[in-house]
Design a protein around this motif. Sequence first.
Motif, PDB file in Angstrom:
ATOM      1  N   GLN A  91       0.823  -1.214   0.000  1.00 44.40           N
ATOM      2  CA  GLN A  91       0.000   0.000   0.000  1.00 44.40           C
ATOM      3  C   GLN A  91       0.858   1.266   0.000  1.00 44.40           C
ATOM      4  OE1 GLN A  91      -3.499   0.044   2.616  1.00 44.40           O
ATOM      5  NE2 GLN A  91      -3.289  -2.182   2.788  1.00 44.40           N
ATOM      6  N   HIS A 122       3.586   1.716  -1.527  1.00 49.41           N
ATOM      7  CA  HIS A 122       4.071   1.947  -2.896  1.00 49.41           C
ATOM      8  C   HIS A 122       3.005   2.585  -3.781  1.00 49.41           C
ATOM      9  CE1 HIS A 122       7.993   0.103  -2.499  1.00 49.41           C
ATOM     10  NE2 HIS A 122       7.439  -0.918  -1.861  1.00 49.41           N
ATOM     11  N   TYR A 123       1.755   2.546  -3.342  1.00 47.26           N
ATOM     12  CA  TYR A 123       0.641   3.096  -4.115  1.00 47.26           C
ATOM     13  C   TYR A 123      -0.061   4.212  -3.339  1.00 47.26           C
ATOM     14  CZ  TYR A 123       1.161  -0.888  -7.265  1.00 47.26           C
ATOM     15  OH  TYR A 123       1.646  -1.806  -8.171  1.00 47.26           O
ATOM     16  N   HIS A 124       0.694   4.968  -2.565  1.00 49.59           N
ATOM     17  CA  HIS A 124       0.083   5.989  -1.712  1.00 49.59           C
ATOM     18  C   HIS A 124      -0.647   7.075  -2.505  1.00 49.59           C
ATOM     19  CE1 HIS A 124       4.043   7.784  -2.532  1.00 49.59           C
ATOM     20  NE2 HIS A 124       3.430   8.944  -2.368  1.00 49.59           N
ATOM     21  N   HIS A 125      -0.278   7.297  -3.754  1.00 54.06           N
ATOM     22  CA  HIS A 125      -0.977   8.309  -4.562  1.00 54.06           C
ATOM     23  C   HIS A 125      -2.366   7.824  -4.977  1.00 54.06           C
ATOM     24  CE1 HIS A 125       2.318  11.121  -4.838  1.00 54.06           C
ATOM     25  NE2 HIS A 125       3.126  10.147  -5.229  1.00 54.06           N
ATOM     26  N   GLU A 126      -2.544   6.510  -5.079  1.00 54.79           N
ATOM     27  CA  GLU A 126      -3.828   5.951  -5.508  1.00 54.79           C
ATOM     28  C   GLU A 126      -4.762   5.651  -4.328  1.00 54.79           C
ATOM     29  OE1 GLU A 126      -1.135   5.967  -8.599  1.00 54.79           O
ATOM     30  OE2 GLU A 126      -0.807   4.787  -6.783  1.00 54.79           O
ATOM     31  N   VAL A 170      -9.836   3.740  -3.379  1.00 53.01           N
ATOM     32  CA  VAL A 170      -8.779   4.055  -4.332  1.00 53.01           C
ATOM     33  C   VAL A 170      -9.288   4.964  -5.446  1.00 53.01           C
ATOM     34  CG1 VAL A 170      -7.393   1.980  -3.909  1.00 53.01           C
ATOM     35  CG2 VAL A 170      -9.263   1.887  -5.555  1.00 53.01           C
ATOM     36  N   GLY A 210      -7.554   6.411  -9.344  1.00 54.27           N
ATOM     37  CA  GLY A 210      -6.400   6.487 -10.230  1.00 54.27           C
ATOM     38  C   GLY A 210      -6.677   5.803 -11.549  1.00 54.27           C
ATOM     39  N   LEU A 249      -3.427   0.903 -12.904  1.00 54.69           N
ATOM     40  CA  LEU A 249      -2.710   0.922 -11.625  1.00 54.69           C
ATOM     41  C   LEU A 249      -3.550   0.327 -10.498  1.00 54.69           C
ATOM     42  CD1 LEU A 249      -0.855   4.362 -11.610  1.00 54.69           C
ATOM     43  CD2 LEU A 249       0.153   2.087 -11.651  1.00 54.69           C
ATOM     44  N   LEU A 250      -4.857   0.614 -10.492  1.00 57.77           N
ATOM     45  CA  LEU A 250      -5.720   0.063  -9.452  1.00 57.77           C
ATOM     46  C   LEU A 250      -5.823  -1.451  -9.574  1.00 57.77           C
ATOM     47  CD1 LEU A 250      -8.599   2.692  -9.232  1.00 57.77           C
ATOM     48  CD2 LEU A 250      -6.338   2.699  -8.161  1.00 57.77           C
ATOM     49  N   GLU A 306      -3.512  -3.367 -10.914  1.00 61.94           N
ATOM     50  CA  GLU A 306      -2.182  -3.847 -10.505  1.00 61.94           C
ATOM     51  C   GLU A 306      -2.079  -3.916  -8.977  1.00 61.94           C
ATOM     52  OE1 GLU A 306       1.757  -1.335 -10.618  1.00 61.94           O
ATOM     53  OE2 GLU A 306       1.380  -2.169 -12.615  1.00 61.94           O
ATOM     54  N   LEU A 307      -2.525  -2.862  -8.307  1.00 59.61           N
ATOM     55  CA  LEU A 307      -2.507  -2.818  -6.847  1.00 59.61           C
ATOM     56  C   LEU A 307      -3.348  -3.940  -6.256  1.00 59.61           C
ATOM     57  CD1 LEU A 307      -2.118  -1.618  -4.004  1.00 59.61           C
ATOM     58  CD2 LEU A 307      -3.913   0.042  -4.563  1.00 59.61           C
TER      59      LEU A 307
END
Length: 132
Positions: free
Chosen positions: A76, A78-82, A102, A104, A108-109, A111-112
């Motif tokens: 999480q 690593h994906y703080h922007h999303e 989330v 974005g 990317l979502l 992938e997360l």
Amino acid sequence: MSVVRFGVSLEKELLDDLDEFVKKNRFTNRSQAIRQLIAENTARSKWECNNIVVGSITLIYDHHKRELVHKLHDIQHHYHHEILSSQHFHLNHEKCMEIIAVKGEAKLLTELSDKLIAIKGIQHGKLTMSRA
């Protein structure tokens, strides 16, 4: 937003399917069901086009599993922007549910969520997306 009325012609079987969808989902009328179906289809096409979408990732897991929570948090970060927010629920002594809000690019979502759901010990995971 203004409402526009229009007529629709459907085969009897398709109309029966629509009425069953209305009943199953407890919509107040067919118009509400059609709006929902159009919104879902629009969101799905936006995911394919990799537009900005919003959504939630729901995870069910046993918090006693070694390193699981650490791995969840590491991914999480690593994906703080999303990630907009997350909420943690205790379902019983062992099981927890986490809901992560989330926003974005659909890619990317996805992938997360794939990374989170793939963590050993995650019992169930699901990504739900909608148009932003």
